[in-house]
Every structure is written in C-alpha cells, then in structure tokens.
Design a protein around this motif. Sequence first.
Motif, PDB file in Angstrom:
ATOM      1  N   GLY A 132      -7.995  10.406   2.735  1.00 44.96           N
ATOM      2  CA  GLY A 132      -8.926  10.045   3.802  1.00 44.96           C
ATOM      3  C   GLY A 132      -8.213   9.634   5.069  1.00 44.96           C
ATOM      4  O   GLY A 132      -8.617  10.011   6.183  1.00 44.96           O
ATOM      5  N   GLN A 143      -8.166   6.506  -6.825  1.00 46.15           N
ATOM      6  CA  GLN A 143      -8.748   5.927  -5.625  1.00 46.15           C
ATOM      7  C   GLN A 143      -7.697   5.791  -4.525  1.00 46.15           C
ATOM      8  O   GLN A 143      -7.974   6.039  -3.344  1.00 46.15           O
ATOM      9  N   SER A 144      -6.490   5.396  -4.908  1.00 45.01           N
ATOM     10  CA  SER A 144      -5.414   5.303  -3.918  1.00 45.01           C
ATOM     11  C   SER A 144      -5.104   6.670  -3.325  1.00 45.01           C
ATOM     12  O   SER A 144      -4.864   6.803  -2.120  1.00 45.01           O
ATOM     13  N   LYS A 198       0.825  -1.205   0.000  1.00 45.43           N
ATOM     14  CA  LYS A 198       0.000   0.000   0.000  1.00 45.43           C
ATOM     15  C   LYS A 198       0.859   1.255   0.000  1.00 45.43           C
ATOM     16  O   LYS A 198       0.587   2.216  -0.711  1.00 45.43           O
ATOM     17  N   LYS A 236      -7.229   9.167  -3.073  1.00 36.84           N
ATOM     18  CA  LYS A 236      -8.353   9.522  -2.199  1.00 36.84           C
ATOM     19  C   LYS A 236      -8.259   8.792  -0.869  1.00 36.84           C
ATOM     20  O   LYS A 236      -8.551   9.362   0.194  1.00 36.84           O
ATOM     21  N   ASP A 237      -7.857   7.510  -0.900  1.00 40.87           N
ATOM     22  CA  ASP A 237      -7.687   6.770   0.355  1.00 40.87           C
ATOM     23  C   ASP A 237      -6.594   7.394   1.218  1.00 40.87           C
ATOM     24  O   ASP A 237      -6.741   7.507   2.443  1.00 40.87           O
ATOM     25  N   CYS A 238      -5.515   7.801   0.576  1.00 37.75           N
ATOM     26  CA  CYS A 238      -4.427   8.439   1.327  1.00 37.75           C
ATOM     27  C   CYS A 238      -4.904   9.741   1.964  1.00 37.75           C
ATOM     28  O   CYS A 238      -4.603  10.018   3.135  1.00 37.75           O
TER      29      CYS A 238
END
Length: 356
Positions: free
Chosen positions: A310, A303-304, A253, A306-308
């Motif tokens: 978040g 998306q990665s 990740k 955005k996850d970071c």
Amino acid sequence: RLPVMSVDFSSDSQMIATGSADKNVKLWSTQFGNCLRSLRAHEESVMQVKFLPGTHYLASAGRDRDLKLWDCDSYELITNLKGHVSHILSLALSQDASFIVTASADRQLRFWRRSQEQLFLSEERAKELEDKFEQEVEREDLDVGASADAVVALRASRRTVESVRTTERLMELLDEATAMEKGEDVVIPPNAHRNPCVRVVAHINTLNSNNIYEVLLALPFSHALRLLRFICRYLEVIVAPSGSQEAGTEASKAKVLGAVTTLETPCQAALIAAYVHHHELAATPSARGVILRLRHQMRLLLQSDKDCMGFSCAGVRHLQRSLKRASASNFAALASPSAAAAPDTATAPAKKRKRT
C-alpha cells in the motif's frame, strides 16, 4: 516348459549356453551334460545368446530391449547396454569380438564397439542399484489401467532420487535441531548457525519450487510436526517487534517489512506441510496450538506485506500526480511567450498602414 529360443557353444566346446522364453539363460557342461548355472538374465524372453570368440564371455539379448554381457566363469553380469526402444530380435559378433551388432523391432541396427576403458564390476553394480532405486521412487502420474473417461489429478512435480535424498537430509537436520534443544552434543559444521530454528529455516530456504512439494510430501508426520514448530518459533521471533512498544518507530517497521521478503519459502513449506498432513494434524491435540500460532504469525506477516504494498502504491500515485503537475506547468510556461508575442505582430501592420 517354455521353448528355447537360442543355443550357442563356447570356442573351447566346454560350455553350452541356451536362452529361453522363461527369461533365463542356462549354462551346460559338455563333459557331463549337467546344468552349471541358471541365470535370471532378462525381464522378458531371451531371444539370442552368443559367446565371444576365445572367451567364456556371453552376450544375451532379450525382448526387454537390453543387451547384456556375462562372465560365465564367475556367473556375474558384466554390463547392461541400453539403446533400443523395442525388443531385440537378433545379435551377431565380429570375428575378433571388437563389436556387436543387434537388430530390433524398432527397425534399427545398432553397433556396440569395444572401448579401451576398463569396466569395474563394483561400479556397474552401484550404477544398477542407482537405476533400480530411481525406478522405484519415481511414481507414474497416470494410471495405465484407468479408463479413458476417468478423471486423474496430475502434479506439476515428480519424485526423484534427489528429492528423496533432500528429504532424508531434512529429517537428519530436524533430528539434530531437536537434540540441540535438549542439550545433547551434536556435531555442527564450522560455517553452520548454532541456533536450531535458524538452521532449519536456512535449509528450507535452499529448496526451490521444483522440489519443495515432493520433499515435504515424503516427510513423515512426526518430522513435519517438528518442522512446523521450528518455523512457528522462527516467525514469532521475526514478528515480535510488531507487537512491542517500538512498533511505531520506522526502524522496527523496516525490520518487519524486510523480514517478510525473506520468508516466502518457509511460509510455503508450512502451508504444504499442513496441507499434506491435515488429517493427522486434526487428530493430534498438541498440534492445534502450533497451527493457531502459525496462522496468527502468518497473518501478521501478510498484513505487513499488504501495508508495504500500500505504501508503494501510494508513493507511485503521488509521483504520478507530481509529474502531471510539473508537465502542466512546463507546458504553460512554454505557451505564455507565444501568446504575448501575438499582439505585437497584429499591431505592427496597423501602424504601418496608418502612416501611409
């Protein structure tokens, strides 16, 4: 048929120079009266011509705001002097030709002094070609002939010689990367990467927001399609850990999330190339697969990212709650001793009155 604006004799009386409204300077022989050479001197009317004393060097001034020096023996332009913002009306020379004075419609008198530096005609011609090339490649964003009510779309960037050269270098790099994939022998610099995709992406990362649009705008469709394929393959390698079994591990990740931050320029280049050549891409069946793969990979990267973001926002909110709880507990600890001391001060005077 256009009128002659100026005439001048050389010091040895062997040559006459005439400047005309037809933009030409003609050199005449005084011995036979024939025209030795007709020079296309200016882009507008020639207003004044003067021979330098003791030489066959000629100075000409025109309505195109240029002052030019000519060698009338070899019929070559020596140099072109610019500085006036309006057409030149007249010029004069000193007796020793150490300086030239020009008068212009911009209400200025300019003194052009002779320097000790040598002029090389090859360098002057190369400079003229460079200026001419720059004028040709620069596009005007506003159409002069357009009406005042017309709506004109302006771009923040502008094509320059540097952007054209960068486009040519990108085309050469794409050709070399394609040849490397086919197994052909390509000369690679010592410090360059041997993977074609990495070489292309590394060159894309050297572009900045000021010239990336102009560089890709001048890129032909065939090379733009190659660029999209190389970027797509590079993104597939970067995003590959997110689809494998190791995606749940923290190391994979971190690798994917760290790669997103370094791919902003390649993703921007892919979007610009797709926008510029969208008609050609829609009409090319082989390009559809590349576009769909690019969309899939860029969505995974987004998306990665955005996850970071978040995770970062959640961490900041957790720190805020922890700081609030810590500040509340500290305030309560500071307030408790004062509350305990209040009854002692209240009971002490009462006991004292009771004794009296």
